[in-house]
Motif scaffolding. Structure first.
Motif, PDB file in Angstrom:
ATOM      1  N   LYS A   1      35.141  27.427  33.864  1.00 29.09           N
ATOM      2  CA  LYS A   1      36.172  27.355  34.349  1.00 29.09           C
ATOM      3  C   LYS A   1      37.032  26.430  33.881  1.00 29.09           C
ATOM      4  O   LYS A   1      38.430  26.665  33.891  1.00 29.09           O
ATOM      5  CB  LYS A   1      36.065  26.723  36.041  1.00 29.09           C
ATOM      6  CG  LYS A   1      35.155  27.902  36.702  1.00 29.09           C
ATOM      7  CD  LYS A   1      34.981  27.430  38.153  1.00 29.09           C
ATOM      8  CE  LYS A   1      34.145  28.431  39.039  1.00 29.09           C
ATOM      9  NZ  LYS A   1      33.666  27.934  40.158  1.00 29.09           N
TER      10      LYS A   1
ATOM     11  N   ARG B   1      27.583  34.309  30.094  1.00 30.36           N
ATOM     12  CA  ARG B   1      28.435  35.254  30.441  1.00 30.36           C
ATOM     13  C   ARG B   1      28.106  35.564  31.868  1.00 30.36           C
ATOM     14  O   ARG B   1      28.954  35.914  32.580  1.00 30.36           O
ATOM     15  CB  ARG B   1      28.162  36.642  29.559  1.00 30.36           C
ATOM     16  CG  ARG B   1      29.014  36.567  28.340  1.00 30.36           C
ATOM     17  CD  ARG B   1      29.001  37.848  27.455  1.00 30.36           C
ATOM     18  NE  ARG B   1      29.174  37.563  26.000  1.00 30.36           N
ATOM     19  CZ  ARG B   1      28.292  37.439  25.313  1.00 30.36           C
ATOM     20  NH1 ARG B   1      27.063  37.774  25.436  1.00 30.36           N
ATOM     21  NH2 ARG B   1      28.579  37.247  24.090  1.00 30.36           N
ATOM     22  N   ARG B   2      26.774  35.926  32.466  1.00 29.63           N
ATOM     23  CA  ARG B   2      26.420  36.231  33.565  1.00 29.63           C
ATOM     24  C   ARG B   2      26.975  35.053  34.699  1.00 29.63           C
ATOM     25  O   ARG B   2      27.386  35.576  35.496  1.00 29.63           O
ATOM     26  CB  ARG B   2      25.087  36.376  33.692  1.00 29.63           C
ATOM     27  CG  ARG B   2      24.577  37.740  32.870  1.00 29.63           C
ATOM     28  CD  ARG B   2      22.884  37.672  33.146  1.00 29.63           C
ATOM     29  NE  ARG B   2      22.632  38.676  32.098  1.00 29.63           N
ATOM     30  CZ  ARG B   2      21.161  38.853  31.738  1.00 29.63           C
ATOM     31  NH1 ARG B   2      20.667  37.818  31.652  1.00 29.63           N
ATOM     32  NH2 ARG B   2      21.084  39.860  31.098  1.00 29.63           N
TER      33      ARG B   2
ATOM     34  N   ALA C   1      29.678  33.177  34.412  1.00 28.15           N
ATOM     35  CA  ALA C   1      31.046  33.535  34.155  1.00 28.15           C
ATOM     36  C   ALA C   1      31.389  34.503  35.148  1.00 28.15           C
ATOM     37  O   ALA C   1      32.168  34.445  35.873  1.00 28.15           O
ATOM     38  CB  ALA C   1      31.729  33.577  32.560  1.00 28.15           C
ATOM     39  N   ARG C   2      30.676  35.622  34.983  1.00 36.48           N
ATOM     40  CA  ARG C   2      30.965  36.900  35.806  1.00 36.48           C
ATOM     41  C   ARG C   2      30.755  36.462  37.420  1.00 36.48           C
ATOM     42  O   ARG C   2      31.613  36.743  38.047  1.00 36.48           O
ATOM     43  CB  ARG C   2      30.036  38.085  35.476  1.00 36.48           C
ATOM     44  CG  ARG C   2      30.536  38.889  33.919  1.00 36.48           C
ATOM     45  CD  ARG C   2      29.991  40.113  33.883  1.00 36.48           C
ATOM     46  NE  ARG C   2      28.705  40.104  33.851  1.00 36.48           N
ATOM     47  CZ  ARG C   2      27.926  39.987  32.633  1.00 36.48           C
ATOM     48  NH1 ARG C   2      28.825  39.995  31.302  1.00 36.48           N
ATOM     49  NH2 ARG C   2      26.673  39.986  32.274  1.00 36.48           N
ATOM     50  N   ALA C   3      29.604  35.892  37.543  1.00 34.27           N
ATOM     51  CA  ALA C   3      29.202  35.668  38.880  1.00 34.27           C
ATOM     52  C   ALA C   3      30.176  34.539  39.603  1.00 34.27           C
ATOM     53  O   ALA C   3      30.492  34.660  40.912  1.00 34.27           O
ATOM     54  CB  ALA C   3      27.955  34.997  39.092  1.00 34.27           C
ATOM     55  N   GLU C   4      31.054  33.651  38.739  1.00 35.79           N
ATOM     56  CA  GLU C   4      31.839  32.820  39.280  1.00 35.79           C
ATOM     57  C   GLU C   4      33.069  33.162  39.378  1.00 35.79           C
ATOM     58  O   GLU C   4      34.373  32.483  39.605  1.00 35.79           O
ATOM     59  CB  GLU C   4      31.808  31.458  38.419  1.00 35.79           C
ATOM     60  CG  GLU C   4      30.266  30.774  38.661  1.00 35.79           C
ATOM     61  CD  GLU C   4      30.224  29.976  39.985  1.00 35.79           C
ATOM     62  OE1 GLU C   4      31.298  29.607  40.426  1.00 35.79           O
ATOM     63  OE2 GLU C   4      29.033  30.193  40.380  1.00 35.79           O
ATOM     64  N   GLY C   5      33.376  34.484  38.660  1.00 33.68           N
ATOM     65  CA  GLY C   5      34.913  35.027  38.591  1.00 33.68           C
ATOM     66  C   GLY C   5      35.703  34.334  37.529  1.00 33.68           C
ATOM     67  O   GLY C   5      36.924  34.180  37.764  1.00 33.68           O
ATOM     68  N   VAL C   6      35.070  33.715  36.797  1.00 29.46           N
ATOM     69  CA  VAL C   6      35.901  33.059  35.340  1.00 29.46           C
ATOM     70  C   VAL C   6      36.580  34.105  34.689  1.00 29.46           C
ATOM     71  O   VAL C   6      35.995  35.149  34.136  1.00 29.46           O
ATOM     72  CB  VAL C   6      34.961  32.105  34.577  1.00 29.46           C
ATOM     73  CG1 VAL C   6      35.708  31.661  33.379  1.00 29.46           C
ATOM     74  CG2 VAL C   6      34.066  31.298  35.528  1.00 29.46           C
ATOM     75  N   GLU C   7      37.719  33.895  34.397  1.00 25.70           N
ATOM     76  CA  GLU C   7      38.775  34.682  33.730  1.00 25.70           C
ATOM     77  C   GLU C   7      38.385  34.914  32.270  1.00 25.70           C
ATOM     78  O   GLU C   7      37.970  33.758  31.578  1.00 25.70           O
ATOM     79  CB  GLU C   7      40.149  34.345  33.906  1.00 25.70           C
ATOM     80  CG  GLU C   7      40.910  35.413  33.506  1.00 25.70           C
ATOM     81  CD  GLU C   7      42.358  35.128  33.974  1.00 25.70           C
ATOM     82  OE1 GLU C   7      43.380  35.270  32.948  1.00 25.70           O
ATOM     83  OE2 GLU C   7      42.567  34.604  34.972  1.00 25.70           O
ATOM     84  N   ARG C   8      38.084  36.106  31.715  1.00 22.06           N
ATOM     85  CA  ARG C   8      37.927  36.222  30.392  1.00 22.06           C
ATOM     86  C   ARG C   8      38.840  35.237  29.263  1.00 22.06           C
ATOM     87  O   ARG C   8      39.990  35.752  29.672  1.00 22.06           O
ATOM     88  CB  ARG C   8      37.623  37.584  29.896  1.00 22.06           C
ATOM     89  CG  ARG C   8      36.591  38.275  30.666  1.00 22.06           C
ATOM     90  CD  ARG C   8      36.651  39.714  30.002  1.00 22.06           C
ATOM     91  NE  ARG C   8      35.767  40.628  30.996  1.00 22.06           N
ATOM     92  CZ  ARG C   8      34.498  40.900  30.353  1.00 22.06           C
ATOM     93  NH1 ARG C   8      34.045  40.433  29.496  1.00 22.06           N
ATOM     94  NH2 ARG C   8      33.643  41.697  31.366  1.00 22.06           N
TER      95      ARG C   8
END
Length: 83
Positions: A40, A60-61, A63-70
């Motif tokens: 984040k 990556r998993r 980040a996706r679970a936490e809603g982190v913007e790419r």
């Protein structure tokens, strides 16, 4: 064979491996929490992978679970074309 006993060297190896697995299990949640904060804050999955020896996909998993913007668009996989 019910009466099997490893030799001393094998017993030490197995004990060492068991301790490593226990340490990994103990650190799993704190590393996951720290990674979520760092992602984040702008860390990349590659940076965290190099620091930990884990794979970029592990991060990556998170980040996706936490809603982190790419930080960049995907270059492979089904999300590559925005579908």
């Amino acid at each position: 064979m019910p009466d099997y006993m490893p030799d001393d060297e094998a017993a030490r190896l197995y004990a060492r491996y068991k301790r490593a697995r226990e340490a990994e299990a103990e650190l799993k949640d704190p590393v996951r929490e720290q990674a979520a904060r760092d992602l984040k804050a702008g860390a990349t999955v590659s940076q965290l992978a190099k620091l930990t020896g884990l794979t970029p996909e592990f991060f990556r998993r998170i980040a996706r679970a936490e809603g982190v913007e790419r930080l960049r668009p995907p270059t492979v996989g089904k999300l590559r074309d925005g579908s």
